[in-house]
Design an enzyme around this catalytic site. Structure first.
Site, PDB file in Angstrom:
ATOM      1  CG  ASN A   1      -1.221   3.159  -2.745  1.00 44.14           C
ATOM      2  OD1 ASN A   1      -2.080   4.014  -2.516  1.00 44.14           O
ATOM      3  ND2 ASN A   1       0.058   3.343  -2.438  1.00 44.14           N
TER       4      ASN A   1
ATOM      5  CE  LYS B   1       1.793   4.858  -5.476  1.00 47.74           C
ATOM      6  NZ  LYS B   1       3.148   4.903  -5.965  1.00 47.74           N
TER       7      LYS B   1
ATOM      8  CG  HIS C   1       3.792   4.235   0.089  1.00 48.99           C
ATOM      9  ND1 HIS C   1       4.572   5.022  -0.721  1.00 48.99           N
ATOM     10  CD2 HIS C   1       3.282   3.260  -0.698  1.00 48.99           C
ATOM     11  CE1 HIS C   1       4.526   4.536  -1.956  1.00 48.99           C
ATOM     12  NE2 HIS C   1       3.744   3.467  -1.967  1.00 48.99           N
TER      13      HIS C   1
ATOM     14  CD  GLU D   1       4.552   7.230  -3.727  1.00 51.72           C
ATOM     15  OE1 GLU D   1       3.374   7.288  -3.339  1.00 51.72           O
ATOM     16  OE2 GLU D   1       4.910   6.636  -4.769  1.00 51.72           O
TER      17      GLU D   1
ATOM     18  CD  GLU E   1       5.302  -0.449  -2.489  1.00 53.65           C
ATOM     19  OE1 GLU E   1       4.583  -0.700  -3.455  1.00 53.65           O
ATOM     20  OE2 GLU E   1       5.228   0.617  -1.849  1.00 53.65           O
TER      21      GLU E   1
ATOM     22  N   GLY F   1       7.058   3.588  -9.563  1.00 48.73           N
ATOM     23  CA  GLY F   1       6.697   4.598 -10.557  1.00 48.73           C
ATOM     24  C   GLY F   1       7.710   4.785 -11.665  1.00 48.73           C
TER      25      GLY F   1
ATOM     26  CB  SER G   1       7.316  -0.689 -12.073  1.00 47.92           C
ATOM     27  OG  SER G   1       7.788   0.626 -11.880  1.00 47.92           O
TER      28      SER G   1
END
Ligand code: 13P
Length: 263
Positions: A8, A10, A96, A98, A178, A184, A221
């Protein structure tokens, strides 16, 4: 078993030229290591520019980072399933964390996206995972219990009505576990805990949603130093990689490791 690795990207890289270089590099590695299945999810704006590079061979698939639930209408800024179909996209990421956090995506919206994307014939990667609140519980057993409860509720809301879709369509669903606190941060979840969570998710997908052989990935991560710790478990079908997917050396090493863990 073939492991599935989804890169991904991003919001990177900053130009199509760089995106093409990164993809070409991925392709070279993948051609040498044919075992795993590799999916690249670039930003929307690069999809058509990259589709010609990907279509020359079939080892790497393209994925989108999101999709809208309607095929036409006045929806400024949105990208329809039909548009993605025309850009040689096979996979779409939905839900996702985010997007949930920064763009206010609700489970109701995610549910509509999952159903629309499955109906359009995509392989759908639905992201779920508990927030940091659960991490504060010090006892591992209690923490896992709270995390499982969170994920179960999320799946219930995000997969509402999926029973009504055709069996074959339902089986194009992939779940990515996730945990938000692992994304991250450089601190992945404990592989043993991930294995336990993935077993739990698979059981739910089989029992409650009647999936045949569910696929569940881990994300958060993941890099070349730790990916083997996850892939060694047969229950973990692959990984959703964020930050490391923009670093060529990381991608090269990850693909090599994936190859070793795929049969
Ligand atoms: P990182 O690998 O950067 O933690 O991101 C994970 C992720 O969000 C993949 O979708």
């Amino acid at each position: 078993m073939r492991k599935l690795i989804v890169f991904n990207w991003k919001m990177g890289p900053p130009s199509l030229a760089q995106a093409k270089r990164l993809l070409t590099h991925n392709l070279q590695q993948t051609i040498k290591n044919k075992n795993g299945e590799i999916v690249i999810c670039p930003p929307f704006i690069y999809l058509s520019g990259l589709s010609s590079v990907v279509s020359r061979q079939s080892l790497v698939k393209l994925g989108a980072q999101d999709v809208f639930w309607e095929n036409r209408g006045a929806y400024t800024g949105e990208i329809s399933p039909a548009m993605l179909k025309n850009s040689k996209v096979d996979y779409v990421i939905v839900g996702h964390s985010e997007r949930r956090r920064h763009l206010g995506e609700t489970d109701e919206m995610i549910n509509k996206k999952v159903l629309a994307a499955l109906r359009a014939g995509f392989k759908v990667i639905l992201c779920v995972g508990e927030p940091a609140r659960e991490l504060r519980i010090k006892n591992n057993e209690l923490r896992m219990k709270a995390a499982k409860n969170y994920v179960k509720n999320q799946l219930e809301r995000d997969l509402r009505g999926i029973h009504n879709s055709k069996f074959i369509i339902r089986n194009s669903l992939i779940v990515a576990y996730e945990p938000i606190w692992a994304i991250g941060t450089g601190v992945p979840a404990e592989p043993e805990n991930v294995r336990e969570m993935i077993q739990f998710i698979k059981k739910l997908l089989i029992t409650n949603y009647h999936l045949l052989i569910p696929k569940v990935l881990y994300g958060g991560s993941v890099d070349s130093r730790n990916i083997a710790d996850f892939l060694k478990y047969p229950e973990i079908d692959g990984a959703l990689v964020g930050g490391a997917s923009l670093k060529s050396a990381e991608v090269r090493d990850i693909i090599k490791i994936v190859s070793k863990h795929s049969t």
